[in-house]
Motif scaffolding. Structure first.
Motif, mmCIF file in Angstrom:
data_model
loop_
_atom_site.group_PDB
_atom_site.id
_atom_site.type_symbol
_atom_site.label_atom_id
_atom_site.label_comp_id
_atom_site.label_asym_id
_atom_site.label_seq_id
_atom_site.Cartn_x
_atom_site.Cartn_y
_atom_site.Cartn_z
ATOM 1 N N GLY A 1 0.726 -1.383 -0.006
ATOM 2 C CA GLY A 1 -0.079 -0.006 -0.010
ATOM 3 C C GLY A 1 0.933 1.131 0.020
ATOM 4 N N ARG A 2 1.905 1.343 -0.414
ATOM 5 C CA ARG A 2 2.799 2.383 -0.594
ATOM 6 C C ARG A 2 2.828 2.973 -2.089
ATOM 7 N N SER A 3 3.024 4.257 -1.967
ATOM 8 C CA SER A 3 2.638 4.995 -3.022
ATOM 9 C C SER A 3 4.009 4.818 -4.135
ATOM 10 N N LEU A 4 3.679 4.872 -5.190
ATOM 11 C CA LEU A 4 4.871 4.660 -6.295
ATOM 12 C C LEU A 4 4.794 5.814 -7.243
ATOM 13 N N ASP A 5 6.021 6.419 -7.582
ATOM 14 C CA ASP A 5 6.060 7.462 -8.594
ATOM 15 C C ASP A 5 5.636 6.962 -9.915
ATOM 16 N N PRO A 6 4.787 7.504 -10.474
ATOM 17 C CA PRO A 6 4.185 7.244 -11.900
ATOM 18 C C PRO A 6 5.251 7.097 -12.758
ATOM 19 N N ARG A 7 6.310 7.411 -12.924
ATOM 20 C CA ARG A 7 7.488 7.503 -13.857
ATOM 21 C C ARG A 7 8.030 5.968 -13.790
ATOM 22 N N ALA A 8 8.352 5.600 -12.530
ATOM 23 C CA ALA A 8 8.655 4.382 -12.345
ATOM 24 C C ALA A 8 7.946 3.092 -12.870
ATOM 25 N N GLY A 9 6.737 3.475 -13.039
ATOM 26 C CA GLY A 9 5.858 2.379 -13.601
ATOM 27 C C GLY A 9 5.728 2.407 -15.259
ATOM 28 N N GLU A 10 6.611 3.402 -15.760
ATOM 29 C CA GLU A 10 6.234 3.679 -17.331
ATOM 30 C C GLU A 10 6.251 2.546 -18.061
ATOM 31 N N ASN A 11 7.400 1.667 -17.885
ATOM 32 C CA ASN A 11 7.478 0.424 -18.782
ATOM 33 C C ASN A 11 6.899 -0.812 -18.244
ATOM 34 N N LEU A 12 5.924 -0.394 -17.047
ATOM 35 C CA LEU A 12 5.657 -1.822 -16.443
ATOM 36 C C LEU A 12 4.201 -1.938 -16.558
ATOM 37 N N PRO A 13 3.851 -3.466 -16.422
ATOM 38 C CA PRO A 13 2.400 -3.643 -16.559
ATOM 39 C C PRO A 13 1.702 -3.095 -15.527
ATOM 40 N N MET A 14 1.321 -1.906 -15.100
ATOM 41 C CA MET A 14 0.711 -1.562 -13.757
ATOM 42 C C MET A 14 -0.501 -2.107 -13.483
ATOM 43 N N ASP A 15 -1.392 -2.237 -14.648
ATOM 44 C CA ASP A 15 -2.694 -2.498 -14.524
ATOM 45 C C ASP A 15 -2.618 -3.938 -13.863
ATOM 46 N N GLY A 16 -2.143 -4.815 -14.636
ATOM 47 C CA GLY A 16 -1.915 -6.026 -14.259
ATOM 48 C C GLY A 16 -1.412 -6.225 -12.840
ATOM 49 N N LEU A 17 -0.320 -5.666 -12.718
ATOM 50 C CA LEU A 17 0.149 -5.741 -11.079
ATOM 51 C C LEU A 17 -0.582 -5.292 -10.179
ATOM 52 N N GLY A 18 -1.522 -4.304 -10.511
ATOM 53 C CA GLY A 18 -2.777 -4.035 -9.555
ATOM 54 C C GLY A 18 -3.744 -5.040 -9.343
ATOM 55 N N ALA A 19 -3.782 -5.893 -10.385
ATOM 56 C CA ALA A 19 -4.989 -6.744 -10.320
ATOM 57 C C ALA A 19 -4.385 -7.863 -9.554
ATOM 58 N N LEU A 20 -2.971 -8.104 -10.009
ATOM 59 C CA LEU A 20 -2.221 -9.230 -9.191
ATOM 60 C C LEU A 20 -2.289 -8.872 -7.597
#
Lengths: 547, 425
Positions: free
Chosen positions: B215-234
């Motif tokens: 539940g920690r915040s993540l700098d949006p730039r850190a997720g630019e190349n990452l499948p953030m939606d999928g990681l969120g679902a996981l």
């Protein structure tokens, strides 16, 4: 070759020999009766003034199986050099294990928590322990198959068949249960389990598991009583669990292992106290119960246990901070947590006292065995120090005086005057464990017994005396002289053979197909897995079936 | 036609033991329980070849004598390959000890990544049967499973769980560049989801997952190349799992620090267990990798990458890289110990080399000494350790008159050098 060990002071409790000056003769690896006059030995060794005993036997020492390798990995030699001067650490290699035991005059060590599905590999690891005889206790009681049988109310005969099949498949000498049902319950995310608490899925209680397994061991005629690592290891107040566990088997033979870790009360400001007195009292009053102690010594070690539930609970207290717990193949688990016992810690100092109080409080030395639960309480290399603590009251009290003051005040140890005799030491390190294991030709020096013989020279204190064997013969071969290994030999792997109704194999085949990741046909250990590399041999011992 | 039942397969870390084989001359056809690796492996057959000394056919005795000369003249020999059974590991340790040798398994640092992570943080682990019977949520990191262990899906993921663990399809998330199986959409047993990222981004993806779980915040730039939606679902599924597993394959970050990524995974697993039950599982360990780690650890205290000096084992997990040392001339002799090397072949170094391998293993250059050895589990019996390091396989001898076990050849070289043939490590 006929060898004569001449005029040693012999301590052989099996024959009732208590320090008498005797000659010991042996030939072809076996003790023989004194030949008639006129017979000249091929070799005569004058051991006058020395102490002569059978080779030492450690009936509870973690020397094989994947968990030991995990401990070696977490504390590799380079990271454990500080631990002991002589040995490179609390978790020695297979080779170091054999060498260090041999130097102390020990000739056998038994792995008490052999995961059945890991048996082949554990035996191969133990096959690389030179000099020693060895064997394993197969762990049951957290395996889905047995829990399923008990949940279904299956009759005892089928449980017996399963236990007998497992002994053969794993080439084991005895049966062990660890935190009955609790390791399995932890896989269902249950964090604690007491003797009458039900398993979250199977509904069976630790008590039911204890009864079923102790009955199986008894009815199959396995001499070694069920080896029990009780519930609630290390928890303040667990003495009540331990008393209930000992009573649960309803008078059948039972062995409670590393009972020091299970003898805690909750008295005092810190809510942690010694429960040694009531535990010892129970053992003294119940001749079906035997125990080994699992003495704690101060310093760095690594705890190794199948008890994932309690190891996970204990991991925050570990040092250094790297630890591992594992769920293993629907049979059991393991937890490996490095630990440093400190003499200025109230809890650790009291644990040390509890162990010694048990040693001194249990009256019958035949039913208490000297162990440190290697490496959980300490390395087995601390046995000479432990022997001195038992034999030398003033030394014990001097040591007690240096410990955490509140722990000292909370212990009855200073008032316990008992000192072990050499005869009693010979019982708790040799004759007793051999009898419990049902190994009639080990742990004694009677004609026909194996020529596993340790000779010690009395030195300024008992620790010095037992640190280095002056001579040690393994199966008649001289392998240690003045504490140095002078020859390499391989011991035997002892296992317990009994028959079973072949129908169990059909049932197991079905269970394996549905739930295992291997075939039942490939499960059993083959003789060649142990003997194939020419390191030691298998010795099958028969059971004394009761029905 | 004779058929063999329940044959253990030695070729990958999965350790399947349900194969049915038909003998076809000296070779075997896998008629049940097949995968590409076992089909190729059991089909191997060869005429009994000669040993060779510098390319010339030689008797075994004279090749062994030459091996003794070559090894005896070396000051810094390196033993690699190490794709063998328990007996082979025992023998190579004894020989390396006798001649102050170095050891590095063919999987090198990638093979040791799990050990290095444990030595840093420890972990929480599980095994094949536990995952098969319990896990309702599986996260595959840097592997589709099948790319490392061809039958992982069939034997573990698609298999029904134990009756206590429910009947809903198993949720499987594949994190990394590997695609899903072609029939993933119609798989009744597994609910597949792909979280695509490059191998180089795996550590960042695991880090992001960790943030989401905590539940920690993540700098949006850190997720630019990452499948953030999928990681969120996981991350949302993780608390719902009754038993979860994180599974990885071979070397996680090619040429990189896979151990650091594994440490992040292991500490995540340790922390997840505060609330629910999770375990990690490596499905690599093929080519005798897991066997080497186990037998080397109980003999020396270390899983590999050691050098012997005066009988003592010295552990150099970062430095002792066989390929690099041979390239830079930091070793003056190479001994390849094979049998289970599969598609891997020995390096072709400029220094004298001794190769123990089955006859069909391609050689980049002719070694000074070549000794044919058998394949454990086909030409001779032995023990192989599975990827989870818990279960071992009783490898069988399936045909006679094959080449001898590597252990036998190593022991004879050791005898020639004056060794005892046992390793007092």
């Amino acid at each position: 070759m006929l060898t004569l060990l001449k005029a040693g002071r012999v301590y052989d409790p099996v024959q009732g020999i208590d320090g008498e000056v005797r000659d010991i003769w042996f030939r072809d690896g076996r003790i023989v009766a004194e030949p008639g006059s006129g017979t000249v030995a091929d070799e005569t060794v004058d051991v006058s003034g020395s102490i002569v005993m059978a080779g030492g036997i450690d009936l509870h020492s973690h020397v094989g199986g994947g968990k030991v390798n995990i401990a070696r990995t977490l504390l590799p030699p380079a990271l454990r050099a500080e631990v002991e001067e002589r040995l490179r650490g609390p978790v020695p290699t297979a080779w170091e294990t054999g060498y260090e035991y041999a130097r102390m005059g020990y000739t056998a060590c038994f792995e008490p928590a052999l995961l059945p599905v890991n048996a082949r590999l554990a035996h191969q690891e133990m096959a690389d322990i030179p000099m020693m005889d060895k064997g394993g206790y197969a762990m049951l009681g957290n395996d889905d198959y047995l829990l399923g049988l008990l949940a279904a109310g299956t009759d005892q005969a089928r449980v017996n068949d399963y236990v007998a099949w497992m002994l053969r498949a794993t080439r084991c000498l005895a049966i062990k249960v660890v935190n009955p049902g609790g390791i399995s319950a932890f896989k269902f995310n249950q964090r604690r389990m007491d003797v009458d608490e039900s398993h979250p899925h199977y509904g069976v209680t630790p008590r039911q598991i204890l009864v079923a397994l102790s009955r199986a061991v008894h009815e199959l005629g396995v001499p070694k009583p069920l080896h029990v690592h009780a519930s609630n290891l290390g928890v303040p107040g667990n003495m009540n669990t331990t008393l209930e566990t000992m009573a649960a088997v309803e008078g059948l033979p039972v062995h409670i292992t590393h009972i020091q870790f299970h003898s805690y009360g909750t008295e005092g400001d810190r809510g942690f106290s010694s429960g040694a007195a009531p535990i010892a009292e129970f053992v003294n009053a119940n001749s079906n119960v035997s125990v080994d102690v699992g003495q704690v010594m101060f310093g760095q070690t690594c705890t190794i246990s199948a008890d994932t539930m309690m190891q996970y609970l204990g991991h925050p207290y570990g040092s250094p901070k790297r630890w591992l717990c594992a769920d293993l193949e629907c049979e059991a688990g393991c937890g490996v947590v490095p630990f440093k016992y400190r003499d200025q810690s109230f809890v650790n100092a009291l644990q040390w006292s509890v162990g010694l109080e048990l040693f001194l409080g249990v009256n019958d030395p035949w039913r208490i065995v000297l162990t440190t639960d290697h490496p959980n309480g300490a390395s087995f290399t601390s046995y000479p120090h432990l022997i001195r603590l038992l034999m030398d009251r003033s030394f014990r009290n001097e040591r007690l005086d240096t410990l955490h003051p509140e722990a000292r005040a909370a212990s009855h140890l200073a008032s316990m005057n008992r000192e072990y005799s050499l005869y009693e030491i010979a019982i708790v390190t040799r004759a007793g464990p051999a009898r419990l294991l049902g190994l009639e030709d080990r742990g004694n020096l009677a004609p026909g017994a194996a020529a596993d013989i340790a000779v010690y020279t009395p030195r300024e204190d008992w620790e010095q005396t037992f640190r280095d064997a002056t001579l040690m013969f393994k199966d008649g071969r001289l392998v240690v002289r003045d504490g140095q290994v002078v020859d390499l030999t391989w011991g035997s792997t002892h296992w317990r053979q009994t028959d079973y109704d072949a129908g169990i194999e059909r049932l197991l085949d079905d269970h394996f197909q549905r739930h295992y990741s291997m075939n039942v046909a490939n499960y059993p250990v083959r003789d060649e897995d142990i003997e194939g590399d020419g390191r030691g041999r298998l010795v099958a011992h028969a059971c004394r079936r009761q029905n | 036609m004779s058929s063999l039942q329940n044959v253990p397969c030695p070729f990958c870390g999965l350790g399947c033991d349900d194969l049915m084989l038909h003998a076809r001359g000296a070779a075997f056809t896998v008629v049940s329980g097949a995968c590409p690796r076992s089909l190729a492996g059991f089909a191997r057959a060869f005429d009994k070849p000669d040993a060779r000394v510098r390319g010339q056919p030689a008797s075994t005795a004279s090749a062994l004598a030459e091996a003794v000369t070559v090894l005896g003249g070396a000051r810094q020999p390196i033993f690699t390959g190490l794709a063998t059974d328990v007996a082979g590991v025992r023998s190579v340790l004894a020989l390396a000890r006798q001649c102050d040798g170095m050891l590095d398994h063919l999987h090198g640092a990638g093979g040791l990544q799990g050990v290095l992570a444990l030595q840093s943080s420890g972990g929480m682990t599980t095994t094949l049967a536990e995952v098969r019977n319990r896990a309702d949520l599986v996260i595959l990191v840097g592997s589709s499973g099948e790319d490392v262990a061809p039958r992982f899906r069939e034997r573990v993921l698609s298999h029904p769980r134990h009756e206590h663990a429910g009947t809903s399809p198993r949720r499987v998330f594949v994190l990394g560049p590997q695609g899903l199986p072609a029939d993933a959409d119609s798989d009744p047993a597994v609910d597949w989801r792909h979280l695509a990222c490059t191998a180089a981004d795996l550590p960042y993806a695991v880090g992001a997952l960790r943030c989401l779980v905590d539940g920690r915040s993540l700098d949006p730039r850190a997720g630019e190349n990452l499948p953030m939606d999928g990681l969120g679902a996981l991350a949302a599924r993780i608390p719902e799992a009754s038993y979860g597993a994180i599974v990885w394959g071979g070397e996680l970050i090619p040429g990189g620090h896979g151990d650091l990524l594994l440490e992040a995974i292991q500490t995540l697993l340790q922390d997840l267990n505060a609330e629910s039950r999770w375990g990690g599982l490596a499905i690599g360990g093929g080519e005798g990798g897991a066997t080497m780690e186990e037998a080397c650890t109980w003999n020396t205290g270390y899983a590999g990458r050691i050098r012997f000096r005066s009988g003592e084992a010295i552990y150099e997990p970062r430095l002792l890289d066989a390929a690099r040392m041979l390239e830079r001339g930091e070793a003056d002799c190479m001994v390849w110990v094979g049998g289970l090397e599969g598609d891997h072949s020995p390096p072709a170094p400029d220094v004298p080399s001794i190769v123990l391998a089955p006859p069909d293993v391609p050689l980049g250059r002719e070694p000074e000494v070549y000794l044919p050895v058998g394949i454990p589990g086909i030409d001779h019996s032995g023990t192989g350790v599975r990827c989870d390091h818990v279960v071992s396989l009783p490898l069988r001898q399936l045909r006679k008159d094959g080449s001898p076990p590597a252990s036998q050849m190593l022991d004879r070289i050791n005898e020639g050098l004056g060794g005892r043939g046992v390793s007092a490590c």
